[in-house]
Design a protein around this motif. Structure first.
Motif, PDB file in Angstrom:
ATOM      1  N   THR A  23       0.828  -1.202   0.000  1.00 33.21           N
ATOM      2  CA  THR A  23       0.000   0.000   0.000  1.00 33.21           C
ATOM      3  C   THR A  23       0.863   1.254   0.000  1.00 33.21           C
ATOM      4  O   THR A  23       2.022   1.245   0.450  1.00 33.21           O
ATOM      5  N   GLN A  24       0.287   2.325  -0.499  1.00 38.06           N
ATOM      6  CA  GLN A  24       0.910   3.647  -0.451  1.00 38.06           C
ATOM      7  C   GLN A  24      -0.193   4.700  -0.407  1.00 38.06           C
ATOM      8  O   GLN A  24      -1.024   4.764  -1.320  1.00 38.06           O
ATOM      9  N   PRO A  25      -0.230   5.522   0.625  1.00 35.54           N
ATOM     10  CA  PRO A  25      -1.236   6.587   0.682  1.00 35.54           C
ATOM     11  C   PRO A  25      -0.840   7.756  -0.218  1.00 35.54           C
ATOM     12  O   PRO A  25       0.332   8.109  -0.313  1.00 35.54           O
ATOM     13  N   VAL A  26      -1.828   8.339  -0.875  1.00 36.67           N
ATOM     14  CA  VAL A  26      -1.599   9.540  -1.688  1.00 36.67           C
ATOM     15  C   VAL A  26      -2.668  10.558  -1.306  1.00 36.67           C
ATOM     16  O   VAL A  26      -3.750  10.194  -0.837  1.00 36.67           O
TER      17      VAL A  26
ATOM     18  N   GLY B 278      -5.575  17.720   0.659  1.00 42.74           N
ATOM     19  CA  GLY B 278      -5.134  16.883   1.759  1.00 42.74           C
ATOM     20  C   GLY B 278      -5.957  15.627   1.970  1.00 42.74           C
ATOM     21  O   GLY B 278      -5.641  14.822   2.859  1.00 42.74           O
ATOM     22  N   ALA B 279      -7.029  15.425   1.182  1.00 43.72           N
ATOM     23  CA  ALA B 279      -7.819  14.192   1.300  1.00 43.72           C
ATOM     24  C   ALA B 279      -6.989  13.012   0.820  1.00 43.72           C
ATOM     25  O   ALA B 279      -6.237  13.104  -0.154  1.00 43.72           O
ATOM     26  N   GLU B 280      -7.124  11.879   1.523  1.00 44.20           N
ATOM     27  CA  GLU B 280      -6.241  10.740   1.294  1.00 44.20           C
ATOM     28  C   GLU B 280      -6.959   9.601   0.557  1.00 44.20           C
ATOM     29  O   GLU B 280      -8.159   9.391   0.713  1.00 44.20           O
ATOM     30  N   LEU B 281      -6.183   8.866  -0.221  1.00 46.58           N
ATOM     31  CA  LEU B 281      -6.645   7.666  -0.920  1.00 46.58           C
ATOM     32  C   LEU B 281      -5.504   6.667  -0.902  1.00 46.58           C
ATOM     33  O   LEU B 281      -4.328   7.055  -0.968  1.00 46.58           O
ATOM     34  N   THR B 282      -5.827   5.398  -0.794  1.00 47.52           N
ATOM     35  CA  THR B 282      -4.802   4.359  -0.702  1.00 47.52           C
ATOM     36  C   THR B 282      -4.619   3.655  -2.038  1.00 47.52           C
ATOM     37  O   THR B 282      -5.599   3.204  -2.643  1.00 47.52           O
ATOM     38  N   ILE B 283      -3.374   3.569  -2.497  1.00 49.97           N
ATOM     39  CA  ILE B 283      -3.037   2.713  -3.632  1.00 49.97           C
ATOM     40  C   ILE B 283      -2.726   1.336  -3.050  1.00 49.97           C
ATOM     41  O   ILE B 283      -1.916   1.211  -2.126  1.00 49.97           O
TER      42      ILE B 283
END
Length: 551
Positions: free
Chosen positions: A478-481, A486-491
């Motif tokens: 996983t990697q958060p972007v 500033g809202a986050e989404l996970t790869i």
């Protein structure tokens, strides 16, 4: 009256109708014969039209191609009958024009009357089957003109129905070649539906006998599975499940078949002790299958049945002039070894994503001769451009076929043009608000609660990329972007085969930190840890094309 009805029908048919009934070759030969014979060759006794060509007698005794007869040895349609039709249209031009003017575009009596004569004409079996199709949501694409209707009916294959206004289904043609068929019946039912004379909801038993028997067999199998439990699951039971999954697909229950296959995959993974299979996944899939089968058996009226049955892979509709933007290609591997290549495209005019896929299962490629990478390098879409030229290209699909689930077909007859794009992301919907994107994903899920969790194709713009993590137990990378707000989404990548390992490796070439200008294309899906984006391709500012993470 017979001659008047013949004239009315002749006024409504053209070369397209004759070609669908015969073929291009017979139309060409019949035209040459008609030109050589002259219009004076046609005679009438007030009830029928006759002529004599090549020493054989031809007769047209009423409206419709089935009212044609020729004395030549041909066992089916012949060019003599084509010539008779062409000569008759020329000979009776004045009368035909008067008939056409008198008929106008009013709804004919055969369409407005009781359905009993239509059922007798089309056949009860075809009428009932067409009713089930409409109850499921299958609707023909109709073009109406003064002479009648031309319809495209796409069930397992695409067929064209031509129906003259004056003569109706008795004189209709269908490219399926059958003298009577469900395609004709479907067109008639759709016409009556538009007039308020037929309601698809009135069809009580929308499922065929084969579908009902398939659902009952799967219900019994699930009961046996629940009684045996995972510890008591035998190879014979899984083999029976595979047979039932195939039977469901063949009975036009592809969603049931797909859920069955997914459940059997999870059961197989559990038996082999793979780390990414767990009991929760098996239980959730089994519960979804039970809900779907139960809903179909009860024919839940609140849910369109076509959503429950699913869309068969062969269910494609014909399109013309569809403009596509080629985005990216991916090489992928399934849980049980199936492997494929997918090229993802976006249709700006529709605001919709499509994909062109070629795949093989292990049983189809026992010799290991099918190489997806070689297909990518040397394969073509139909007889059009090489697959490797499709990303960062504009494609005009002049004639093609697409499915309701967004698949593109490469069947014969596909015609397309393509050219390179200067900006590969110019017309793509780029998501810059990850919070709004989460809301849109939730809306898609709520649209169809009976469907498996969706995978939503998206392009996101990344502002910051966080630290990467890898769990060796679950094989989860996983990697958060974050977006500019500033809202986050996970790869998220489940590293379970060489292809997903390559995807992880290429993602790790980008250092964490500022990612201004990154655009990532992938599919948004619901993972066990929450919402995640499975990455497919990456585009940086100034790049001429998307970089595939797997090719």
């Amino acid at each position: 009256m017979t001659l008047a009805s013949i004239d009315a029908w002749l006024a409504e048919i053209g070369d397209g109708d004759i070609e669908d009934w015969a073929n291009k070759g017979l139309l060409r030969r019949g035209r040459k014969l008609a030109e050589a014979s002259g219009a004076d060759a046609v005679e009438t006794d007030g009830e029928r039209l006759t002529t004599r060509l090549d020493g054989h007698r031809q007769t047209l005794s009423g409206p419709g191609f089935d009212r044609l007869d020729c004395g030549c040895p041909a066992t089916a349609t012949c060019h003599h009958l084509v010539a008779l039709l062409l000569l008759a249209k020329t000979t009776r031009m004045a009368t035909i024009d008067e008939s056409a003017a008198a008929a106008g575009a009013a709804d004919p009596d055969w369409l407005l009357g009781d359905e009993a004569p239509l059922v007798r004409s089309l056949g009860r079996a075809h009428w009932d089957r067409a009713g089930r199709w409409m109850r499921l949501g299958l609707v023909p694409e109709l073009e109406e003109g003064p002479a009648g209707w031309v319809a495209e009916v796409t069930e397992r294959a695409s067929e064209r129905v031509r129906m003259a206004r004056s003569a109706g289904p008795e004189a209709a043609t269908c490219t399926c070649g059958a003298p009577r068929c469900s395609h004709r019946a479907l067109v008639v039912l759709e016409l009556r539906r538009r007039l308020g004379l037929f309601d698809p909801a009135s069809v009580e038993n929308a499922l065929s006998r084969e579908q009902t028997e398939s659902l009952a067999a799967i219900e019994r199998w699930m009961t046996q599975l629940a009684a045996a439990g995972l510890a008591g699951l035998s190879p014979a039971m899984t083999d029976q499940g595979r047979v039932l999954a195939t039977a469901a697909r063949q009975a036009d229950l592809p969603r049931v078949g797909a859920l069955m296959a997914a459940l059997l995959d999870l059961l197989e993974q559990d038996r082999q002790g793979r780390s990414f299979a767990d009991v929760r996944g098996i239980g959730g899939t089994l519960a979804a299958l039970r809900l779907l089968v139960g809903s179909l058996e009860k024919a839940v009226p609140q849910v369109p049945l076509l959503r429950l049955t699913g869309v068969n892979r062969a269910l494609y509709r014909k399109v013309a002039g569809l403009r596509l933007i080629g985005v990216a290609a991916e090489h992928w591997q399934g849980r049980l070894g199936q492997e494929g290549i997918s090229v993802h495209c976006y249709a700006p005019g529709e605001g919709r994503w499509y994909r062109l896929t070629e795949t093989r299962r292990p049983l189809q490629d026992q010799q290991g001769q099918w190489d997806p990478v070689e297909v990518w390098r040397h394969g073509r879409w139909a007889e059009g451009p090489p697959l490797r030229e499709l990303p960062a290209s504009e494609v005009l699909l002049r004639t093609g076929w697409v499915s309701a689930e967004g698949r593109l077909s490469g069947r014969p007859g596909t015609r397309l043009e393509h050219r390179a794009l200067r900006d590969p992301a110019a017309e793509l919907p780029v998501e810059t608000d990850f919070g709004a994107l989460r809301g849109r994903f939730a809306e898609v899920m709520v649209e169809d609660l009976m469907a498996p969790p969706p995978r939503l194709p998206v392009v996101i713009r990344i502002a910051q990329a966080g630290s990467r993590q890898f769990d060796p137990q679950t094989q989860w990378w996983t990697q958060p972007v974050t977006d500019p707000n500033g809202a986050e989404l996970t790869i998220g990548i489940l590293v379970r085969n060489p292809v997903s390992a390559l995807k992880r490796q290429r993602m790790e070439t980008r250092a964490p930190g500022s990612a201004q200008g990154w655009r990532l294309f992938g599919t948004l899906y619901r993972a066990q840890a929450g919402l995640a984006l499975d990455p497919i391709a990456l585009l940086t500012d100034g790049a001429a094309a998307w970089m595939s993470l797997t090719l």
